[in-house]
Design a protein around this motif. Structure first.
Motif, PDB file in Angstrom:
ATOM      1  N   ASP A 258       9.967   6.722   5.180  1.00 49.12           N
ATOM      2  CA  ASP A 258      10.281   7.622   6.306  1.00 49.12           C
ATOM      3  C   ASP A 258      11.254   6.962   7.266  1.00 49.12           C
TER       4      ASP A 258
ATOM      5  N   SER B 162       0.834  -1.208   0.000  1.00 47.85           N
ATOM      6  CA  SER B 162       0.000   0.000   0.000  1.00 47.85           C
ATOM      7  C   SER B 162       0.869   1.258   0.000  1.00 47.85           C
ATOM      8  N   GLU B 163       0.286   2.351  -0.489  1.00 42.58           N
ATOM      9  CA  GLU B 163       1.013   3.629  -0.534  1.00 42.58           C
ATOM     10  C   GLU B 163       1.360   4.106   0.864  1.00 42.58           C
ATOM     11  N   ASP B 164       0.438   3.912   1.820  1.00 38.64           N
ATOM     12  CA  ASP B 164       0.689   4.332   3.205  1.00 38.64           C
ATOM     13  C   ASP B 164       1.876   3.560   3.790  1.00 38.64           C
ATOM     14  N   GLU B 165       1.878   2.257   3.557  1.00 38.86           N
ATOM     15  CA  GLU B 165       2.980   1.428   4.064  1.00 38.86           C
ATOM     16  C   GLU B 165       4.289   1.816   3.383  1.00 38.86           C
ATOM     17  N   SER B 166       4.232   2.099   2.103  1.00 37.74           N
ATOM     18  CA  SER B 166       5.412   2.534   1.352  1.00 37.74           C
ATOM     19  C   SER B 166       5.966   3.828   1.937  1.00 37.74           C
ATOM     20  N   LYS B 167       5.083   4.780   2.204  1.00 41.10           N
ATOM     21  CA  LYS B 167       5.503   6.072   2.764  1.00 41.10           C
ATOM     22  C   LYS B 167       6.128   5.870   4.146  1.00 41.10           C
ATOM     23  N   ARG B 168       5.512   5.002   4.963  1.00 43.07           N
ATOM     24  CA  ARG B 168       6.028   4.729   6.310  1.00 43.07           C
ATOM     25  C   ARG B 168       7.434   4.104   6.240  1.00 43.07           C
TER      26      ARG B 168
END
Length: 181
Positions: A154, A145-151
């Motif tokens: 970071d 997921s994009e959220d997991e990718s962003k996390r």
């Protein structure tokens, strides 16, 4: 993934420390001889395999060979190296007296340290790039997921920042060591 990222960055830090150890400061350090080899029975070997290296005084390195016949080979190896030191021998040991560093030489050494530090930072940034590419590949191939990718990206950046700060600290310490008269 975070474990491999940290271990790769730790290896970059270790390589940086190893390279910095060979840069001369005002004090004698056995690591100065790490990259110099001595011919021993037809093979080039490091100094640590032909004798003991000690620091009897702050600006003196003393090499005590295990075989007296190696003294001339040790002297020749030091003269051929890029250390710019003249060895002296009394028949039992070889002494290297490190001359006092001039202000210009200290400035040159600081520049050299900064160059080595920058190479260390580049190495860490390359590891970051590889890790980010791996995350992007997981998004594409495995449907991360994009959220997991962003996390994950970071976390990769925070780890990178931590190691870059460590490189800065190591470089700063080495510069102080060189500039201390």
């Amino acid at each position: 993934m975070a474990d491999t990222l940290e271990s790769r960055m730790q290896k970059s830090i270790a390589a940086l420390k190893s390279e910095l150890a060979t840069i001369r400061t005002g004090r004698a350090n056995a690591a100065l001889l790490d990259h110099v080899t001595v011919p021993y029975y037809g093979t080039e070997v490091p100094f640590t395999q032909v004798g003991n290296i000690s620091v009897p005084e702050p600006r003196v390195l003393m090499i005590t060979p295990w075989e007296k016949s190696l003294i001339s080979a040790i002297e020749k190896a030091i003269l051929k190296s890029d250390l710019g030191l003249n060895p002296t021998s009394d028949g039992d040991v070889v002494r290297l007296i490190l001359p006092e560093l001039t202000e210009d030489r200290r400035k040159d050494l600081v520049k050299q340290v900064r160059t080595v530090g920058e190479k260390g930072k580049v190495s860490i940034r390359n590891i970051r790039r590889d890790a980010n590419d791996e995350v992007k590949k997981q998004v594409k191939d495995e449907g991360l997921s994009e959220d997991e990718s962003k996390r994950l990206q970071d976390r990769i950046q925070k780890t990178t920042d931590k190691f870059i700060a460590e490189v800065d600290h190591i470089i700063e310490h080495k510069e102080r060591e060189i500039l201390t008269v």
